[in-house]
Design a protein around this motif. Structure first.
Motif, mmCIF file in Angstrom:
data_model
loop_
_atom_site.group_PDB
_atom_site.id
_atom_site.type_symbol
_atom_site.label_atom_id
_atom_site.label_comp_id
_atom_site.label_asym_id
_atom_site.label_seq_id
_atom_site.Cartn_x
_atom_site.Cartn_y
_atom_site.Cartn_z
ATOM 1 N N ILE A 210 36.922 31.972 69.442
ATOM 2 C CA ILE A 210 36.345 30.647 69.702
ATOM 3 C C ILE A 210 36.016 30.501 71.181
ATOM 4 C CG2 ILE A 210 36.834 28.181 69.671
ATOM 5 C CD1 ILE A 210 38.538 28.673 67.168
ATOM 6 N N GLU A 211 36.902 30.972 72.024
ATOM 7 C CA GLU A 211 36.687 30.914 73.473
ATOM 8 C C GLU A 211 35.435 31.688 73.881
ATOM 9 O OE1 GLU A 211 38.957 32.902 77.269
ATOM 10 O OE2 GLU A 211 40.212 31.915 75.767
ATOM 11 N N ALA A 212 35.145 32.785 73.169
ATOM 12 C CA ALA A 212 33.976 33.615 73.479
ATOM 13 C C ALA A 212 32.712 33.125 72.789
ATOM 14 C CB ALA A 212 34.257 35.057 73.076
ATOM 15 N N GLY A 213 32.795 31.995 72.094
ATOM 16 C CA GLY A 213 31.626 31.481 71.387
ATOM 17 C C GLY A 213 31.319 32.230 70.112
ATOM 18 N N ARG A 214 32.345 32.867 69.524
ATOM 19 C CA ARG A 214 32.169 33.652 68.297
ATOM 20 C C ARG A 214 32.990 33.043 67.156
ATOM 21 N NH1 ARG A 214 27.912 37.207 67.891
ATOM 22 N NH2 ARG A 214 27.649 38.412 69.830
ATOM 23 N N LEU A 215 32.663 31.780 66.822
ATOM 24 C CA LEU A 215 33.338 31.133 65.698
ATOM 25 C C LEU A 215 33.130 31.933 64.420
ATOM 26 C CD1 LEU A 215 34.893 28.699 64.527
ATOM 27 C CD2 LEU A 215 32.678 27.529 64.274
ATOM 28 N N SER A 216 31.964 32.589 64.311
ATOM 29 C CA SER A 216 31.665 33.390 63.120
ATOM 30 C C SER A 216 32.705 34.485 62.909
ATOM 31 C CB SER A 216 30.278 34.024 63.259
ATOM 32 O OG SER A 216 30.231 34.881 64.402
ATOM 33 N N LEU A 217 33.102 35.154 63.985
ATOM 34 C CA LEU A 217 34.097 36.220 63.866
ATOM 35 C C LEU A 217 35.456 35.663 63.482
ATOM 36 C CD1 LEU A 217 33.190 38.455 66.960
ATOM 37 C CD2 LEU A 217 32.585 38.816 64.563
ATOM 38 N N ALA A 218 35.776 34.481 64.003
ATOM 39 C CA ALA A 218 37.045 33.849 63.645
ATOM 40 C C ALA A 218 37.070 33.496 62.159
ATOM 41 C CB ALA A 218 37.263 32.600 64.496
ATOM 42 N N ILE A 219 35.975 32.899 61.668
ATOM 43 C CA ILE A 219 35.911 32.526 60.249
ATOM 44 C C ILE A 219 35.955 33.770 59.367
ATOM 45 C CG2 ILE A 219 34.468 31.503 58.445
ATOM 46 C CD1 ILE A 219 33.370 29.583 60.546
ATOM 47 N N GLY A 220 35.173 34.775 59.727
ATOM 48 C CA GLY A 220 35.149 35.995 58.923
ATOM 49 C C GLY A 220 36.507 36.657 58.836
ATOM 50 N N THR A 221 37.200 36.765 59.963
ATOM 51 C CA THR A 221 38.514 37.413 59.980
ATOM 52 C C THR A 221 39.528 36.620 59.185
ATOM 53 O OG1 THR A 221 38.027 38.333 62.169
ATOM 54 C CG2 THR A 221 40.341 38.281 61.498
ATOM 55 N N ALA A 222 39.531 35.306 59.363
ATOM 56 C CA ALA A 222 40.460 34.461 58.614
ATOM 57 C C ALA A 222 40.187 34.542 57.118
ATOM 58 C CB ALA A 222 40.353 33.017 59.106
ATOM 59 N N MET A 223 38.913 34.545 56.744
ATOM 60 C CA MET A 223 38.551 34.622 55.324
ATOM 61 C C MET A 223 38.985 35.957 54.734
ATOM 62 S SD MET A 223 37.030 32.845 52.864
ATOM 63 C CE MET A 223 35.830 31.690 53.558
ATOM 64 N N GLN A 224 38.762 37.041 55.458
ATOM 65 C CA GLN A 224 39.177 38.357 54.965
ATOM 66 C C GLN A 224 40.691 38.420 54.768
ATOM 67 O OE1 GLN A 224 36.311 40.326 58.133
ATOM 68 N NE2 GLN A 224 37.352 41.935 56.992
ATOM 69 N N PHE A 225 41.442 37.895 55.758
ATOM 70 C CA PHE A 225 42.898 37.988 55.698
ATOM 71 C C PHE A 225 43.477 37.072 54.624
ATOM 72 C CE2 PHE A 225 47.172 36.673 57.073
ATOM 73 C CZ PHE A 225 47.789 37.916 57.185
ATOM 74 N N GLU A 226 42.999 35.845 54.572
ATOM 75 C CA GLU A 226 43.581 34.868 53.643
ATOM 76 C C GLU A 226 43.211 35.150 52.189
ATOM 77 O OE1 GLU A 226 45.921 33.009 54.754
ATOM 78 O OE2 GLU A 226 45.180 31.216 55.782
ATOM 79 N N THR A 227 41.976 35.580 51.933
ATOM 80 C CA THR A 227 41.528 35.792 50.553
ATOM 81 C C THR A 227 41.607 37.243 50.111
ATOM 82 O OG1 THR A 227 39.209 36.175 51.157
ATOM 83 C CG2 THR A 227 39.908 33.874 50.832
ATOM 84 N N THR A 228 41.820 38.169 51.053
ATOM 85 C CA THR A 228 41.817 39.633 50.827
ATOM 86 C C THR A 228 40.465 40.139 50.327
ATOM 87 O OG1 THR A 228 42.657 39.643 48.525
ATOM 88 C CG2 THR A 228 44.303 39.582 50.298
ATOM 89 N N LEU A 229 39.387 39.398 50.584
ATOM 90 C CA LEU A 229 38.052 39.893 50.257
ATOM 91 C C LEU A 229 37.681 41.032 51.195
ATOM 92 C CD1 LEU A 229 36.083 36.561 49.703
ATOM 93 C CD2 LEU A 229 36.456 38.346 47.983
ATOM 94 N N ARG A 230 36.900 41.986 50.694
ATOM 95 C CA ARG A 230 36.408 43.068 51.533
ATOM 96 C C ARG A 230 35.453 42.516 52.593
ATOM 97 N NH1 ARG A 230 36.345 44.884 46.322
ATOM 98 N NH2 ARG A 230 37.636 46.720 45.884
ATOM 99 N N GLN A 231 35.330 43.256 53.686
ATOM 100 C CA GLN A 231 34.460 42.806 54.773
ATOM 101 C C GLN A 231 33.051 42.524 54.279
ATOM 102 O OE1 GLN A 231 32.359 45.386 57.814
ATOM 103 N NE2 GLN A 231 34.154 44.824 59.010
ATOM 104 N N ARG A 232 32.466 43.439 53.510
ATOM 105 C CA ARG A 232 31.070 43.244 53.098
ATOM 106 C C ARG A 232 30.919 42.123 52.091
ATOM 107 N NH1 ARG A 232 29.758 48.790 49.719
ATOM 108 N NH2 ARG A 232 31.808 49.027 48.760
ATOM 109 N N ASP A 233 32.007 41.769 51.361
ATOM 110 C CA ASP A 233 31.929 40.628 50.453
ATOM 111 C C ASP A 233 31.918 39.320 51.223
ATOM 112 O OD1 ASP A 233 31.791 41.879 47.941
ATOM 113 O OD2 ASP A 233 33.933 42.310 47.984
ATOM 114 N N VAL A 234 32.388 39.351 52.456
ATOM 115 C CA VAL A 234 32.394 38.153 53.299
ATOM 116 C C VAL A 234 31.109 38.069 54.117
ATOM 117 C CG1 VAL A 234 33.533 36.986 55.234
ATOM 118 C CG2 VAL A 234 34.911 38.022 53.416
ATOM 119 N N ILE A 235 30.768 39.162 54.834
ATOM 120 C CA ILE A 235 29.625 39.100 55.755
ATOM 121 C C ILE A 235 28.326 39.586 55.138
ATOM 122 C CG2 ILE A 235 31.233 39.466 57.659
ATOM 123 C CD1 ILE A 235 29.996 42.264 58.019
ATOM 124 N N GLY A 236 28.376 40.238 53.958
ATOM 125 C CA GLY A 236 27.180 40.753 53.312
ATOM 126 C C GLY A 236 26.793 42.124 53.841
#
Length: 404
Positions: A210-236
């Protein structure tokens, strides 16, 4: 005794440092017209004239058939490993045709290594000693003192198994023999990955992103960890657009963005449902039980909640291939996450946390979208959840016995 007339195209190249080399060489006039292969090395004992004659006659017949009019861009099988590779990639009956585009790309990389190193070898002359030597050469460290490249070496052997299995179904000579050899041979496999992205890693990563202006990376990482979805299922992922098909949707460099999470996948009651890319299983998650994700989604303005969920802030579109992992590593280093821990380890981290919490393995399997529990078990890394439960049951059993 067979005469040289029975060995059309045979040429001998003298070797001062070893045995003479025997080749079959195509006619120069037909080579000038486009015939291939130009030469084929015959890996036979020079005294085995029967095998040499048979190979020369077969290669000569294929060349003459081509010259007589049965010309085709699909070159005939010439008995070499390179020829088998070519047919595996182009034969309409090959299982290669059913592979997903990114799997083909990975296979092509390995096949290219094999063809460059061993492609001219005749299958008739290949045996277990060759496989052992090829494996040992491939696993050598890239630089002195570096780890052995067991994964690369084992990948080459695995690809050879696929090639010969195809060759058996296509009834090409020597493939059944070589497939049988590899069926019985055993080669050291690469160790399973043991690292995982853990909750403290994620909690350290989010504020830095968030500090680096990369909210997208924060959301993607949290989504991967919390839901156990694969990276490509989250980011495409970016899929090649089939030839002749209109380039609709989100397009970049001749590829279309597909299969990532979109804001439409998140319902009004904060649940998300997704068909996974690898198995096609449909998984669902209640984001109200994923506080790391919900807190981050709340930071996205309402007018931006349309289209892909994960957007590269600098480009205004989904992350280009490899860019997500590259930018993620930059933030991870500022958060103190070791380079050995990867973004894709978020899935194993979430699954391991569930196991440590005592969740039933089959429930974890269903949440992760695995078809088999054995696959889920491979993602459980360094936890004591099940062993703790076993110990508790044993202690309770002892207490019960002593009490009675």
């Amino acid at each position: 005794m067979r005469s040289d007339d029975e060995m059309p195209g045979k040429k001998i190249r003298r070797n001062r440092h070893g045995p003479d080399r025997i080749y079959w060489v195509a006619r120069a006039d037909l080579v000038a017209q486009g015939y291939e292969p130009r030469t084929v090395r015959l890996h036979y004992d020079p005294t085995d004239r029967v095998l040499i004659a048979a190979a020369c006659q077969r290669l000569q017949a294929e060349m003459l058939a081509w010259a007589a009019g049965r010309r085709t861009t699909d070159r005939p099988f010439d008995g070499t490993l390179a020829s088998l590779i070519r047919l595996y990639q182009h034969d309409q009956a090959s299982p290669y045709r059913d592979l997903k585009w990114n799997t083909r790309r990975t296979y092509d990389q390995v096949l290219g290594v094999i063809e460059k190193a061993f492609g001219k070898r005749s299958l008739a002359a290949v045996g277990i000693a060759d496989f052992r030597r090829w494996y040992d050469e491939a696993k050598k460290p890239k630089q002195p003192g570096s780890p052995e490249r067991v994964r690369k070496a084992h990948g080459i052997i695995a690809m050879l198994r696929r090639l010969f299995a195809y060759g058996v179904t296509a009834e090409h000579p020597h493939c059944a023999r070589l497939a049988a050899i590899l069926d019985e041979a055993r080669f050291k496999q690469p160790g399973r990955r043991r690292l995982k992205l853990e909750l403290p890693h994620v909690e350290a990563f989010i504020p830095k992103a968030i500090e680096a202006g990369r909210l997208s990376l924060a959301i993607g990482t949290a989504m991967q960890f919390e839901t156990t979805l694969r990276q490509r299922d989250v980011i495409g992922e970016w899929e090649p657009i089939p030839e002749g098909e209109a380039p609709t949707g989100i397009v970049l460099g001749g590829r279309r963005w597909v299969r990532g999470l979109t804001w439409a996948d998140i319902t009004a009651d904060q649940t998300v449902s997704k068909e996974t890319t690898k198995t096609g299983a449909v998984v669902g998650h209640d984001l109200r039980l994923c506080p790391l994700v919900l807190d981050l989604l709340d930071q996205v303005p309402a007018e931006r909640r349309v289209g892909p969920l994960i957007i590269d802030e600098t480009a205004g579109r989904p992350y280009a291939e490899h860019a997500y992992a590259r930018e993620w590593r930059v933030i991870a280093r500022t958060a103190g996450i070791p380079d050995a821990v990867w973004n894709m380890d978020a899935r194993s981290g979430g699954i391991s946390e569930a196991d440590d919490a005592g969740a039933d393995l089959d429930l974890i399997r269903s949440a992760a979208g695995h078809t088999q529990a054995s696959t889920t078990a491979r993602y459980v890394r360094g936890t004591i959840g099940k062993s703790r439960k076993v110990a508790e049951l044993r202690l309770a059993h002892r207490t019960s016995k002593n009490g009675s």
